[in-house]
Enzyme design. Sequence first.
Site, short mmCIF file in Angstrom:
data_model
loop_
_atom_site.label_atom_id
_atom_site.label_comp_id
_atom_site.label_asym_id
_atom_site.label_seq_id
_atom_site.Cartn_x
_atom_site.Cartn_y
_atom_site.Cartn_z
N HIS A 195 3.86 -15.93 -7.11
CA HIS A 195 2.79 -15.34 -6.28
C HIS A 195 2.34 -16.33 -5.19
CE1 HIS A 195 -0.69 -12.20 -6.27
NE2 HIS A 195 -0.55 -12.75 -5.06
N ARG A 227 2.20 -6.04 -5.12
CA ARG A 227 1.59 -6.33 -6.41
C ARG A 227 2.58 -5.95 -7.52
NH1 ARG A 227 -1.52 -9.23 -4.30
NH2 ARG A 227 -3.79 -9.07 -4.15
P1 NDP Z 1 -3.39 -3.56 5.20
O1 NDP Z 1 -4.53 -2.78 4.66
O2 NDP Z 1 -3.54 -4.24 6.51
O3 NDP Z 1 -2.09 -2.64 5.29
C1 NDP Z 1 -1.74 -1.74 4.28
C2 NDP Z 1 -0.58 -0.89 4.76
O4 NDP Z 1 -0.14 -0.10 3.65
C3 NDP Z 1 -0.98 0.08 5.86
O5 NDP Z 1 0.06 0.22 6.78
C4 NDP Z 1 -1.21 1.39 5.09
O6 NDP Z 1 -1.00 2.57 5.84
C5 NDP Z 1 -0.12 1.27 4.04
N1 NDP Z 1 -0.42 2.14 2.90
C6 NDP Z 1 -1.49 2.11 2.07
N2 NDP Z 1 -1.42 3.11 1.16
C7 NDP Z 1 -0.28 3.78 1.42
C8 NDP Z 1 0.34 4.92 0.87
N3 NDP Z 1 -0.20 5.58 -0.17
N4 NDP Z 1 1.50 5.35 1.40
C9 NDP Z 1 2.04 4.71 2.48
N5 NDP Z 1 1.49 3.62 3.06
C10 NDP Z 1 0.35 3.17 2.55
O7 NDP Z 1 -3.03 -4.64 4.05
P2 NDP Z 1 -2.32 -6.06 4.25
O8 NDP Z 1 -1.10 -5.85 5.05
O9 NDP Z 1 -3.30 -7.07 4.70
O10 NDP Z 1 -1.94 -6.43 2.74
C11 NDP Z 1 -1.09 -5.61 2.00
C12 NDP Z 1 -0.96 -6.12 0.58
O11 NDP Z 1 -0.17 -7.29 0.52
C13 NDP Z 1 -2.25 -6.55 -0.13
O12 NDP Z 1 -3.00 -5.45 -0.54
C14 NDP Z 1 -1.73 -7.38 -1.27
O13 NDP Z 1 -1.44 -6.55 -2.37
C15 NDP Z 1 -0.42 -7.94 -0.72
N6 NDP Z 1 -0.51 -9.39 -0.51
C16 NDP Z 1 0.27 -10.21 -1.30
C17 NDP Z 1 0.25 -11.56 -1.12
C18 NDP Z 1 1.16 -12.45 -1.88
O14 NDP Z 1 1.06 -13.68 -1.77
N7 NDP Z 1 2.11 -11.91 -2.62
C19 NDP Z 1 -0.64 -12.18 -0.13
C20 NDP Z 1 -1.38 -11.23 0.67
C21 NDP Z 1 -1.31 -9.89 0.46
P3 NDP Z 1 -1.89 2.91 7.14
O15 NDP Z 1 -1.30 2.02 8.21
O16 NDP Z 1 -1.66 4.34 7.39
O17 NDP Z 1 -3.30 2.54 6.80
C1 OXD Z 2 -3.80 -11.64 -1.55
C2 OXD Z 2 -2.93 -12.38 -2.44
O1 OXD Z 2 -3.98 -10.44 -1.76
O2 OXD Z 2 -2.92 -13.62 -2.37
O3 OXD Z 2 -4.32 -12.23 -0.60
O4 OXD Z 2 -2.18 -11.78 -3.22
#
Ligand code: NDP
Ligand code: OXD
Length: 308
Positions: free
Chosen positions: A271, A223
């Site tokens: 995005h 983000r």
């Molecule tokens: P998940 O919830 O599956 O994974 C999140 C990961 O981040 C986990 O490994 C988690 O750790 C880690 N994490 C969270 N907080 C922290 C922290 N404080 N310190 C270290 N690690 C942390 O999410 P997704 O993979 O499905 O999605 C991730 C993000 O990708 C979304 O929230 C969104 O912002 C972004 N996104 C962007 C898109 C785009 O088109 N640009 C599209 C889709 C998503 P743990 O394994 O320990 O839980």
């Molecule tokens: C999502 C995105 O979070 O599109 O799925 O950014």
Amino acid sequence: MHVLFACPHNNPADWLPGLTAELPDCKISVWDPAGPPSGADVALVWKPPAALIEHETRLKALFNLGAGVDALLQMNLPAHIQIVRLEDAGMAVQMAEYALYALLRAARGFGRYEDDQAASRWAPQPGLRREQWPVGVLGLGEMGGRVAQAIAAFDYPVLGWSRSPRTVEGIQTYAGAEQLPEFLRRTRVLVNVLPLTPETTGLLDREFLSQLLPGGHLINVGRGGHLNEPDLLALLDEGKIDGATLDVFDVEPLPAGHPFWTHPRVHVTPHIAASTLRSEAISQIAAKIRRLARGEPISGVVAPQRGY
Ligand code: NDP
Ligand code: OXD
């Protein structure tokens, strides 16, 4: 079960046939802010207005049409409303593709060859030594795990960082604040796929990015709120970071005149790293609604105190 489609930016006509086919036993309607409350139990949403919650007081769950739930959590929803996020649903492979594209463009110098062609210049660069391009992936969830594995399949050294300890085959993993400096010290290309939470907001600042190996490149697909944009611009201009590929921004659409638009070492995309795929999203959400209707537990429920 009464299901409400409440995505003012999406055309309901694109979504209703699929939802109706997958949920023949449910009543399905489209949110009408000007009409009486529908009495729906659950809603499909993407960045809904606060008016939805004030209007539709019987909602028990919001199914987010994306992976990131930061916009929903910022609404301070009543505690009884569950937020359910999309889990992969065809996005992880797109994310892996995007990260790989950005990595290869940086490491293989494809951006430079585009400039060379514009100048009719034949200028081959020396061959790539992958060990000089270690890639660190921030976040090892649905998206980050797939990104890390895709890059490792191309024989780049890959490191991953998460909140709790994770094991991913072929990836050197790190967890928590304590192990972060070691992760950064060994990383040259940093891919951010974290969710935006109170803990991760503003994480990518001068101090953080300065710890990367020389010749660093940032790929931000998490983000915009993760990145301190002025700090990145300063580090690029001071030569402390070589380049950045940015898909997400503090303000979207990226405003006209923003320095990222014209910076020679910043590559901007709007995005699109991983788009929601309609039929995959409908199938996943419908399967969860059917489980809820049977009183069964579902996955992908967001923990508000954790922020993701
Ligand atoms: P998940 O919830 O599956 O994974 C999140 C990961 O981040 C986990 O490994 C988690 O750790 C880690 N994490 C969270 N907080 C922290 C922290 N404080 N310190 C270290 N690690 C942390 O999410 P997704 O993979 O499905 O999605 C991730 C993000 O990708 C979304 O929230 C969104 O912002 C972004 N996104 C962007 C898109 C785009 O088109 N640009 C599209 C889709 C998503 P743990 O394994 O320990 O839980
Ligand atoms: C999502 C995105 O979070 O599109 O799925 O950014």
